[in-house]
Motif scaffolding. Sequence first.
Motif, mmCIF file in Angstrom:
data_model
loop_
_atom_site.group_PDB
_atom_site.id
_atom_site.type_symbol
_atom_site.label_atom_id
_atom_site.label_comp_id
_atom_site.label_asym_id
_atom_site.label_seq_id
_atom_site.Cartn_x
_atom_site.Cartn_y
_atom_site.Cartn_z
ATOM 1 N N GLU A 120 0.845 -1.250 0.205
ATOM 2 C CA GLU A 120 0.046 0.238 0.009
ATOM 3 C C GLU A 120 0.926 1.166 0.169
ATOM 4 O O GLU A 120 1.796 1.247 0.865
ATOM 5 N N ARG A 121 0.603 1.938 -0.778
ATOM 6 C CA ARG A 121 1.417 3.464 -0.911
ATOM 7 C C ARG A 121 0.679 4.293 -0.020
ATOM 8 O O ARG A 121 -0.451 4.915 -0.626
ATOM 9 N N ILE A 122 1.234 4.784 0.967
ATOM 10 C CA ILE A 122 0.433 5.672 2.077
ATOM 11 C C ILE A 122 0.850 7.228 1.393
ATOM 12 O O ILE A 122 -0.184 8.058 1.510
ATOM 13 N N SER A 123 2.221 7.605 0.833
ATOM 14 C CA SER A 123 2.500 8.885 0.605
ATOM 15 C C SER A 123 3.379 8.797 -0.664
ATOM 16 O O SER A 123 3.742 7.474 -0.891
ATOM 17 N N ASP A 124 3.917 9.826 -1.052
ATOM 18 C CA ASP A 124 4.895 9.803 -2.168
ATOM 19 C C ASP A 124 5.912 8.871 -2.002
ATOM 20 O O ASP A 124 6.638 8.127 -3.026
ATOM 21 N N ASP A 125 6.306 8.940 -0.940
ATOM 22 C CA ASP A 125 7.686 8.345 -0.834
ATOM 23 C C ASP A 125 7.465 7.149 0.648
ATOM 24 O O ASP A 125 8.344 6.559 0.945
ATOM 25 N N THR A 126 6.232 6.740 0.824
ATOM 26 C CA THR A 126 6.177 5.918 1.984
ATOM 27 C C THR A 126 5.166 4.645 1.540
ATOM 28 O O THR A 126 3.985 4.933 1.118
ATOM 29 N N TYR A 127 5.687 3.645 1.813
ATOM 30 C CA TYR A 127 4.769 2.276 1.692
ATOM 31 C C TYR A 127 4.621 1.485 2.819
ATOM 32 O O TYR A 127 5.633 1.389 3.758
ATOM 33 N N THR A 128 3.727 0.693 2.927
ATOM 34 C CA THR A 128 3.531 -0.624 3.746
ATOM 35 C C THR A 128 3.537 -1.838 2.769
ATOM 36 O O THR A 128 3.127 -2.098 1.576
ATOM 37 N N PHE A 129 4.329 -2.971 3.435
ATOM 38 C CA PHE A 129 4.280 -4.022 3.009
ATOM 39 C C PHE A 129 4.027 -5.224 3.759
ATOM 40 O O PHE A 129 4.528 -5.092 4.940
ATOM 41 N N GLU A 130 3.331 -6.219 3.407
ATOM 42 C CA GLU A 130 3.086 -7.399 4.458
ATOM 43 C C GLU A 130 3.246 -8.399 3.443
ATOM 44 O O GLU A 130 2.349 -9.067 2.686
ATOM 45 N N ALA A 131 4.137 -9.206 3.720
ATOM 46 C CA ALA A 131 4.670 -10.480 2.986
ATOM 47 C C ALA A 131 3.935 -11.772 3.834
ATOM 48 O O ALA A 131 4.689 -12.803 4.152
ATOM 49 N N LYS A 132 2.601 -11.564 3.826
ATOM 50 C CA LYS A 132 2.100 -12.734 4.362
ATOM 51 C C LYS A 132 1.650 -14.179 3.848
ATOM 52 O O LYS A 132 2.032 -15.182 4.024
ATOM 53 N N ASN A 133 1.628 -13.640 2.385
ATOM 54 C CA ASN A 133 1.021 -14.982 1.564
ATOM 55 C C ASN A 133 1.938 -14.639 0.343
ATOM 56 O O ASN A 133 1.576 -14.283 -0.879
ATOM 57 N N ILE A 134 3.433 -15.501 0.346
ATOM 58 C CA ILE A 134 4.072 -15.527 -0.595
ATOM 59 C C ILE A 134 3.775 -16.693 -1.601
ATOM 60 O O ILE A 134 3.798 -17.787 -1.292
ATOM 61 N N ASN A 135 3.780 -16.373 -3.011
ATOM 62 C CA ASN A 135 3.755 -17.218 -3.930
ATOM 63 C C ASN A 135 4.922 -18.031 -4.478
ATOM 64 O O ASN A 135 5.692 -17.376 -5.342
#
Length: 440
Positions: free
Chosen positions: A65-80
């Motif tokens: 999820e991109r929260i702002s121009d330079d900030t993201y959240t990442f959640e690697a819960k379900n890796i294929n």
Amino acid sequence: MNAFEIYGGKPLKGEITPQGAKNEALQILSAVLLTPEKMTISNIPDIKDVNKLIELLGDLGVAIERISDDTYTFEAKNINIDYFQSEEFKTKGGSLRGSIMIVGPLLARFGKAAIPKPGGDKIGRRRLDTHFLGFEKLGARFHYDQDNHFFNIDATNLHGTYILLDEASVTGTANIVMAAVLAKGTTTIYNAACEPYLQQLCKMLNRMGAKISGIGSNLLSIEGVDYLTGTEHRMLPDMIEIGSFIGLAAMTGSEITIKDVHFDELGIIPTVFGRLGIKLERRGDDIYIPAQDSYEIETFIDGSILTIADAPWPGFTPDLLSIVLVVATQAKGNVLIHQKMFESRLFFVDKLIDMGAQIILCDPHRATVIGLNKAFKLRGIEMTSPDIRAGVSLLIAALSAQGRSVIYNIEQIERGYQHIDKRLLALGAQIKRIEGKPLH
């Protein structure tokens, strides 16, 4: 093909803020694969290499999820995991050298990984041996498919061990550290890289629950843990951009303030530019460069010609030697540039010679620059960017040159420098993006 059209020879003025560090981003973003929990990363540079890696993480199943121009959240819960074997992965992974950085985290958490032979700059051989020798020491087994240029790695039983790296590789150290944090037992890495971006990675991993000691030295000790949690992390400003802007100010005789540089993390960089005669002043956490009519290269104490060479941190970074070389063309005095790590990185000097620079290319690793003391301005020409750092060096040369220059293959520049044309425009540069392709 996109190109930059530049009308140079005019001083610039103003403030510029460096982007987040590209080389840190490739490590930090790969590390999100080490935990199923949410990671929040800020000061991410908006550049092609980083955006490709973010896209690759999404293809692997990371929720982004991109929260702002330079900030993201990442959640690697379900890796294929099956995505590794797809043709799409082979294509995307092979086009990005930074994709090698996902291997360590995947081995640590899932016990297996696959990676196509990565791409990147055409600057000579860039070995991956350090990565794979380290993985092997930890217990991984890998197979290289020569027909498909593909690596398959099995690491179902990673265990701590003593590793003496054959070279102080930054990406190699980072990859091995990420593999070791979840391995059983204690891993010791000697001759480890220790520059600020690697320190940033280790500090973030410790906040996630890793047990890494020796941070900032070339001897790391990693006690494996069973699980890592999520955390927040802000990346350092890009020291290569900061050095590039120092060089830009000097060559164009400009008064420029570089904002929020994290000065204490720049190591020897300000000192090296100071040895070229460039005046710069620390103001809080900013660097102020006054407009200079000329700058004079120092000699060694015995009067012999100054040599500037790259070296592992805390030595001078190889990514700034191209900048130092181009800046020296307009200095007063002479300097020998010795690029030890990559044998093709000086091959852009023919363009500078065409612009009127006095450079003797001694061999693939060394060039002697005879400074003109701005007595003769460089002249604008049409040229093609061979790689990221050479491309920005040519861009700086064009901004100082008289007349019109065109730089083709600017996709290479934009792999490492975000919105560079817009930021230069804000300083008063005459630069615009055009369509075109070189005649040759």
